[in-house]
Motif scaffolding. Structure first.
Motif, PDB file in Angstrom:
ATOM      1  N   VAL A 147       0.839  -1.202   0.000  1.00  0.00           N
ATOM      2  CA  VAL A 147       0.000   0.000   0.000  1.00  0.00           C
ATOM      3  C   VAL A 147       0.876   1.254   0.000  1.00  0.00           C
ATOM      4  O   VAL A 147       1.612   1.509   0.963  1.00  0.00           O
ATOM      5  CB  VAL A 147      -0.946   0.028   1.218  1.00  0.00           C
ATOM      6  CG1 VAL A 147      -1.799   1.300   1.191  1.00  0.00           C
ATOM      7  CG2 VAL A 147      -1.829  -1.209   1.244  1.00  0.00           C
ATOM      8  N   CYS A 152      -3.530   5.153  -2.000  1.00  0.00           N
ATOM      9  CA  CYS A 152      -4.664   4.837  -1.130  1.00  0.00           C
ATOM     10  C   CYS A 152      -5.497   6.081  -0.863  1.00  0.00           C
ATOM     11  O   CYS A 152      -6.735   6.048  -0.904  1.00  0.00           O
ATOM     12  CB  CYS A 152      -4.139   4.237   0.184  1.00  0.00           C
ATOM     13  SG  CYS A 152      -5.421   3.747   1.367  1.00  0.00           S
ATOM     14  N   THR A 158      -6.319  -0.697  -4.618  1.00  0.00           N
ATOM     15  CA  THR A 158      -5.348  -1.075  -3.591  1.00  0.00           C
ATOM     16  C   THR A 158      -5.715  -2.430  -2.993  1.00  0.00           C
ATOM     17  O   THR A 158      -6.874  -2.655  -2.644  1.00  0.00           O
ATOM     18  CB  THR A 158      -5.318  -0.014  -2.467  1.00  0.00           C
ATOM     19  OG1 THR A 158      -4.883   1.240  -3.013  1.00  0.00           O
ATOM     20  CG2 THR A 158      -4.389  -0.419  -1.343  1.00  0.00           C
ATOM     21  N   THR A 160      -4.751  -4.839   0.135  1.00  0.00           N
ATOM     22  CA  THR A 160      -4.066  -4.865   1.421  1.00  0.00           C
ATOM     23  C   THR A 160      -4.341  -6.193   2.124  1.00  0.00           C
ATOM     24  O   THR A 160      -5.069  -7.042   1.619  1.00  0.00           O
ATOM     25  CB  THR A 160      -4.495  -3.670   2.286  1.00  0.00           C
ATOM     26  OG1 THR A 160      -3.664  -3.591   3.439  1.00  0.00           O
ATOM     27  CG2 THR A 160      -5.940  -3.807   2.722  1.00  0.00           C
ATOM     28  N   TYR A 182     -10.608  -0.429  -2.514  1.00  0.00           N
ATOM     29  CA  TYR A 182      -9.779  -0.895  -1.398  1.00  0.00           C
ATOM     30  C   TYR A 182     -10.226  -2.304  -1.027  1.00  0.00           C
ATOM     31  O   TYR A 182     -11.232  -2.504  -0.368  1.00  0.00           O
ATOM     32  CB  TYR A 182      -9.946   0.058  -0.209  1.00  0.00           C
ATOM     33  CG  TYR A 182      -9.036  -0.193   0.976  1.00  0.00           C
ATOM     34  CD1 TYR A 182      -7.719   0.259   0.977  1.00  0.00           C
ATOM     35  CD2 TYR A 182      -9.502  -0.843   2.118  1.00  0.00           C
ATOM     36  CE1 TYR A 182      -6.895   0.070   2.070  1.00  0.00           C
ATOM     37  CE2 TYR A 182      -8.688  -1.042   3.222  1.00  0.00           C
ATOM     38  CZ  TYR A 182      -7.380  -0.583   3.192  1.00  0.00           C
ATOM     39  OH  TYR A 182      -6.572  -0.781   4.291  1.00  0.00           O
TER      40      TYR A 182
END
Length: 387
Positions: A147, A152, A158, A160, A182
């Motif tokens: 990340v 972000c 992204t 994670t 995300y």
């Protein structure tokens, strides 16, 4: 509203995390440490963080360092998002509020050394502090993976990783914190996630040294860079397994993914580039720190080597690249580039080895590792990520 989340630390990563949390439907509070009051003032004026160039959403409630009590009031989740050296102090500040938290998240990456000289993973440090104060620690969720804060913060795609010993808890927060951009992979391998998140910063310095050498000579060192990357993954995998990580974790976002991003951009890579261009490591570090740039890989190298000496001392012989980085940073190594080359390239052969039972066993072991990698690739690209 899903719940109330208080992010402790208003630096680049702390402020960047506000973007997906707001988009996911959380009530977000952002609290700044005593070193962040200037940043909080910027955000209050609608100005962006200097490193991300992204303003914090107006939906985020902002709190200066003296307003911790207000920031923590009614919080369901707290996120410690400061440099690794600040984690113990923030943990102590949050002790009075822990009993009311459902979970405590950690984005910091690194190690901590006790006054007695024992090196710990950061979650170990947090649990020790809570136990000493006789406070029940809520479940810790380590947040890692590849990340970059700027991306972000802008809401760019992204991926994670949320790691928790209790996989149900990791899954719970993956569901409530994911957005279209995300996305969260979950793991119960907290140890692997924390080790790779910390030590990848050290290996990123080595990748930076190769890039810096390329700039110095005006001739890219891509072949060397590839060798460094593979050796780094090999060594990270050895370290993780020796300390209790799941052997497959190195092949996920927490391992390969995080190293790829950190070795391509970020402060640790740029610090390594300065060394590769011929700058003195200590002077380069001082200049970067003077600009407010924390190079986590330096401390991670020092404490990582100490951790291994304390827990698995024999393993260091199998980690030539980590030893080369440590030599450059702390042992007065004069030839950073040469040491990195020697540590990363395959050893010179010394004639053909006779085919013995040991050789056959080695071949079978190699075939087993190859089969494992094929299964992992099939899983990653065939079945998608957990979320």
């Amino acid at each position: 509203m899903i719940g109330r989340i208080t992010i402790l630390g208003a630096s680049a990563m702390g402020s960047a995390l506000c973007t997906p949390m707001v988009q996911a439907g959380w009530e977000v509070r952002l609290w700044g440490t005593q070193f962040d009051d200037g940043l909080i003032d910027l955000y209050m004026r609608g100005e962006p963080h200097p490193m991300t160039s992204v303003a914090v959403s107006r939906e985020v409630k902002l709190y200066r360092s003296a307003q911790l009590k207000e920031a923590m009031r009614g919080a369901d989740v707290a996120v410690i998002s400061v440099a690794s050296g600040g984690v113990p102090a923030i943990t102590e500040l949050v002790l009075p509020y822990m009993s009311k938290l459902d979970s405590l998240w950690l984005t910091a990456k690194g190690f901590w050394e006790t006054p007695e000289g024992h090196v710990e993973l950061l979650p170990e440090t947090m649990r020790r502090i809570a136990a000493k104060a006789r406070v029940t620690m809520p479940p810790i969720v380590s947040v890692g993976g590849p990340v970059i804060a700027k991306e972000c913060a802008r809401g760019k795609p992204t991926a994670t990783v949320f790691g928790c010993h209790d996989l149900d808890i990791a899954n719970k927060y993956a569901r409530t914190a994911s957005t279209e951009a995300y996305r969260i992979e979950v793991t119960s391998d907290e140890i692997g996630l924390d080790i790779y998140s910390a030590l990848k910063n050290a290996y990123a310095i080595a990748l930076g040294i190769a890039d810096g050498r390329g700039e110095l000579t005006a001739f890219p060192e891509q072949n060397l860079r590839a060798a460094i990357f593979v050796q780094a993954i090999r060594e990270l995998g050895r370290i993780g397994e020796a300390l209790g990580a799941h052997p497959d974790s190195i092949y996920t976002l927490a391992g390969i993914g995080d190293l790829e991003v950190t070795g391509t951009s970020g402060r640790n890579k740029f610090y390594g580039m300065r060394i590769g261009r011929g700058e003195d490591p200590e002077r380069a570090l001082e200049q970067m720190q003077g600009l407010g740039q924390t190079v986590e890989g330096v401390r991670a190298t020092e404490l990582g080597v100490r951790l291994l000496k304390q827990r698995v001392p024999d393993l260091l012989e199998q980690l030539p690249l980590l030893r080369a980085i440590n030599k450059t940073l702390f042992e007065g190594g004069r030839d950073a580039y040469g040491d990195i080359v020697k540590a990363s390239l395959p050893t010179l052969p010394h004639g053909p080895a006779p085919r013995t039972e040991a050789t056959s066993s080695s071949s079978r072991a190699e075939a087993g590792r190859s089969g494992l990698l094929k299964r992992i690739v099939s899983k990653l690209f065939g079945g998608g990520h957990s979320a």
